[in-house]
Design an enzyme around this catalytic site. Structure first.
Site, PDB file in Angstrom:
ATOM      1  CG  ASP A   9      27.331  47.328 -16.201  1.00 20.56           C
ATOM      2  OD1 ASP A   9      27.492  46.825 -17.338  1.00 20.56           O
ATOM      3  OD2 ASP A   9      26.468  47.905 -16.054  1.00 20.56           O
ATOM      4  CE  LYS A 107      24.486  47.180 -18.734  1.00 24.07           C
ATOM      5  NZ  LYS A 107      24.180  48.272 -17.770  1.00 24.07           N
ATOM      6  CB  CYS A 152      23.384  46.394 -14.180  1.00 21.60           C
ATOM      7  SG  CYS A 152      23.023  47.973 -14.643  1.00 21.60           S
TER       8      CYS A 152
HETATM    9  C1  VGL Z   1      23.775  50.537 -12.849  1.00 15.89           C
HETATM   10  C2  VGL Z   1      22.784  52.305 -12.109  1.00 15.89           C
HETATM   11  C3  VGL Z   1      22.836  52.844 -13.351  1.00 15.89           C
HETATM   12  C4  VGL Z   1      24.633  49.311 -12.760  1.00 15.89           C
HETATM   13  C5  VGL Z   1      23.937  51.193 -14.123  1.00 15.89           C
HETATM   14  O1  VGL Z   1      25.336  48.879 -13.350  1.00 15.89           O
HETATM   15  O2  VGL Z   1      23.851  48.492 -11.904  1.00 15.89           O
HETATM   16  N1  VGL Z   1      23.405  51.143 -12.000  1.00 15.89           N
HETATM   17  N2  VGL Z   1      23.610  52.493 -14.412  1.00 15.89           N
END
Ligand code: VGL
Ligand code: ZN
Length: 198
Positions: A9, A107, A152
């Site tokens: 991410d 995702k 994540c």
């Molecule tokens: C994430 C919160 C919501 C992350 C993704 O990538 O850690 N955190 N969505």
């Protein structure tokens, strides 16, 4: 033994100026790019939510970002709207080198279930398909880097260890959100699960 680097991410919304900015999130990009050359396989993940996703505080009347709510699969932190499919915020950081990626896995696409982990949605049972991809390529050892350490990256590392992969999290190339001690809890949990933190 075949190794893969999994980059979690590294998207605009998790970098300074983004909707769910992780402090220093953009500071890992150069190091992540350099690390890619050391691995025979590189996988990128991308948080990829439909507008109005159930993990957004704006989808729950009376709730604010960072409140929690009970979902059928357990307690869910409610986030600012982030990583909405097709938006600038959902794009990878402009300096992330995406060319070495063998695979990009998205995702959080199901409106009803969040997905922190690269392997399973937050019900911890609905698979993303990443496990099958890695196993069919004979990959056994994973190194994880990215955002955010305590969400994540943490969930992905725990699931990978539970699935039997040998897992290392290179913490110098991760950054945390750190809500109410979530970073310390994540470090303890990963260590207890047999994940190597470097
Ligand atoms: C994430 C919160 C919501 C992350 C993704 O990538 O850690 N955190 N969505
Ligand atoms: Zn998300």
């Amino acid at each position: 033994m075949t190794r893969a680097l999994i980059v979690i991410d590294v998207q605009n919304d998790f970098c300074p100026g983004g909707a769910l900015a992780v402090p220093g999130g953009d500071g890992i990009v150069g190091g992540v790019n350099r690390l890619m050359a050391d691995f025979p396989a590189v996988i990128l993940t991308q948080d990829w939510h439909p507008a109005g996703h159930s993990s957004f505080a704006t989808s729950h009347a009376g709730k604010s970002p960072y409140d929690t709510t009970e979902m059928p699969y357990g307690t869910q932190v409610l986030w600012p709207d982030h990583c909405i499919q097709g938006t600038k915020g959902a794009q990878f950081h402009a300096d992330l080198n995406t060319n070495p990626a063998d695979m990009i896995i998205r995702k959080g696409c199901n409106p009803a279930i969040d997905s922190y982990s690269a392997f399973f949605e937050n019900d911890r049972t609905t698979p993303t398909g990443l496990e099958g991809y890695l196993r069919t390529r004979g990959i056994s050892d994973l190194t994880l880097v990215g955002l955010a350490t305590d969400f994540c990256v943490n969930y992905s590392a725990l699931d990978a260890a539970r699935l039997g992969f040998v897992v290392t999290v290179q913490t110098g190339l991760c950054r945390a959100i750190d809500l109410d001690g979530s970073l310390a809890a994540a470090r303890d949990g990963m260590t207890a699960a047999g994940v190597t933190l470097t």
